[in-house]
Design an enzyme around this catalytic site. Structure first.
Site, PDB file in Angstrom:
ATOM      1  N   CYS B  86      24.850  -7.958  81.378  1.00 54.29           N
ATOM      2  CA  CYS B  86      26.084  -7.254  81.024  1.00 54.29           C
ATOM      3  C   CYS B  86      25.861  -5.736  81.021  1.00 54.29           C
ATOM      4  CB  CYS B  86      26.606  -7.775  79.683  1.00 54.29           C
ATOM      5  SG  CYS B  86      28.323  -7.324  79.386  1.00 54.29           S
ATOM      6  N   HIS B 203      26.590 -13.920  80.257  1.00 49.26           N
ATOM      7  CA  HIS B 203      25.590 -13.899  79.175  1.00 49.26           C
ATOM      8  C   HIS B 203      24.827 -15.214  79.077  1.00 49.26           C
ATOM      9  CE1 HIS B 203      26.608 -10.079  77.193  1.00 49.26           C
ATOM     10  NE2 HIS B 203      27.844 -10.320  77.599  1.00 49.26           N
ATOM     11  N   GLU B 205      22.142 -15.687  77.525  1.00 47.33           N
ATOM     12  CA  GLU B 205      21.569 -15.808  76.173  1.00 47.33           C
ATOM     13  C   GLU B 205      22.593 -16.369  75.184  1.00 47.33           C
ATOM     14  OE1 GLU B 205      22.924 -13.219  77.346  1.00 47.33           O
ATOM     15  OE2 GLU B 205      23.578 -11.791  75.818  1.00 47.33           O
TER      16      GLU B 205
END
Lengths: 83, 250
Positions: B86, B203, B205
């Site tokens: 990002c 994302h 994560e």
């Protein structure tokens, strides 16, 4: 050395780059009755206060700063004047 | 493996990245402040998401001049893996570590939702464990994720297979409506020519634990870890170099 000059920098999106902000502003203007207008481009305007009176020396440095950080050459063009 | 998670003023996915590396994968991860200037002892770098420097001027524009970014340049030039997520992707583009730029979403909206990704190239440190044909469901949260590059750069990206992930619909079709931000070619993530630096807007994560609604993001970290482990094995046993190349491992 006191502040005697000012760099005025205009940064605009490159022609080939999508400018959704410009498009949105254009259609808003048209909705308001400003018909017949062409494309709108939204950019940035910066002013930098400069010391001394050596325009030429600063021109080089401002140009370098525009290229390095103030604009992104991939997506933006810039122009400036020092007065 | 020891991961460096960079922290800039207004990074906000740094904790998530650290958590995934440490608690989901059981590897070591440490925060590295943007004013530090060394990455000694680290095996990989994650440039996390957020709004570094308030996104002032352009996203990533100021962060890329932080002292730590010189160390990141050197780390990358030395072949070390760097993953930008990002805002991290935006910073890596501004730093010239990845080609192109990320501009305002075509819709002008901040998009915060789950999207689908296809993997366009599996021969990278970041994609080698993603099964062929697997569609990843991963969240995005950004206002400036529209990938732009000039035509020559795009051609080069395609020729070198540097496009790693593209936005698709749930069936894997690369449609315009599946593109959340107007990115050229539905590009969600790319890597550099040497393939050791990658960036993506989604994302992974935030999609590495089922409690968060999905684990597809894990495949990206698993790819990276597997690549790092085989690289480390090659280092300690150079005979494996030929073996690794023979089976086309990256």
């Amino acid at each position: 050395m006191g502040i005697c000059m000012k760099a005025k920098i205009i940064i605009t999106p490159k022609k080939a780059v999508l400018d959704p902000q410009g498009k949105t502003v254009q259609s808003a203007l048209e909705h308001m009755g400003y018909t017949g207008i062409g494309a709108v481009h939204v950019g940035k305007y910066l002013e930098i206060e400069l010391p001394g009176t050596d325009k030429e020396a600063w021109r080089k440095q401002v140009d370098e700063a525009c290229h390095k950080i103030l604009s992104n050459p991939v997506i933006e063009d810039y122009q400036f004047e020092i007065e | 493996m020891n991961f460096a998670i960079l922290q800039f003023p207004a990074s906000n996915c740094d904790q998530d990245a650290l958590h995934v590396v440490k608690n989901v994968f059981g590897h070591s991860a440490k925060f590295v402040w943007h004013k530090d200037n060394s990455l000694a002892g680290f095996d990989a770098v994650i440039v996390p998401g957020g709004f570094s420097y308030g996104d002032y001027l352009r996203t990533g524009a100021i962060a890329r001049f932080s002292p730590i970014m010189q160390a990141v340049q050197a780390f990358a030039a030395n072949g070390g893996p760097v993953l930008g997520i990002c805002n991290g992707f935006q910073i890596l583009c501004e730093a010239g570590l990845l080609p192109g730029a990320l501009i305002r979403n075509r819709s002008l909206q901040f998009r915060c939702e789950h999207i689908f990704l296809k993997t366009a190239a599996h021969n990278s440190p970041f994609t080698n464990k993603i099964p062929e044909g697997k569609i990843l469901r991963v969240p995005i949260a950004h206002g400036e994720g529209c990938y732009f590059a000039d035509e020559a750069t795009l051609e080069k990206l395609k020729a070198n297979r540097q496009i790693l992930w593209q936005y698709v619909d749930a069936k894997g079709e690369q449609t315009e409506s599946a593109n959340p931000n107007g990115s050229l070619q539905n590009i969600a993530g790319i890597c550099n020519e040497a393939r050791n630096v990658a960036g993506l807007m989604p994302h992974p994560e935030r999609a590495s634990e089922s409690v968060l609604g999905g684990t597809d993001g894990k495949l990206i970290f698993e790819s990276l870890l597997s690549w790092m482990e085989s690289k480390a094995a090659v280092k300690s046993n150079p005979e494996k170099i030929t073996l690794g190349l023979a089976v086309g491992k990256v």
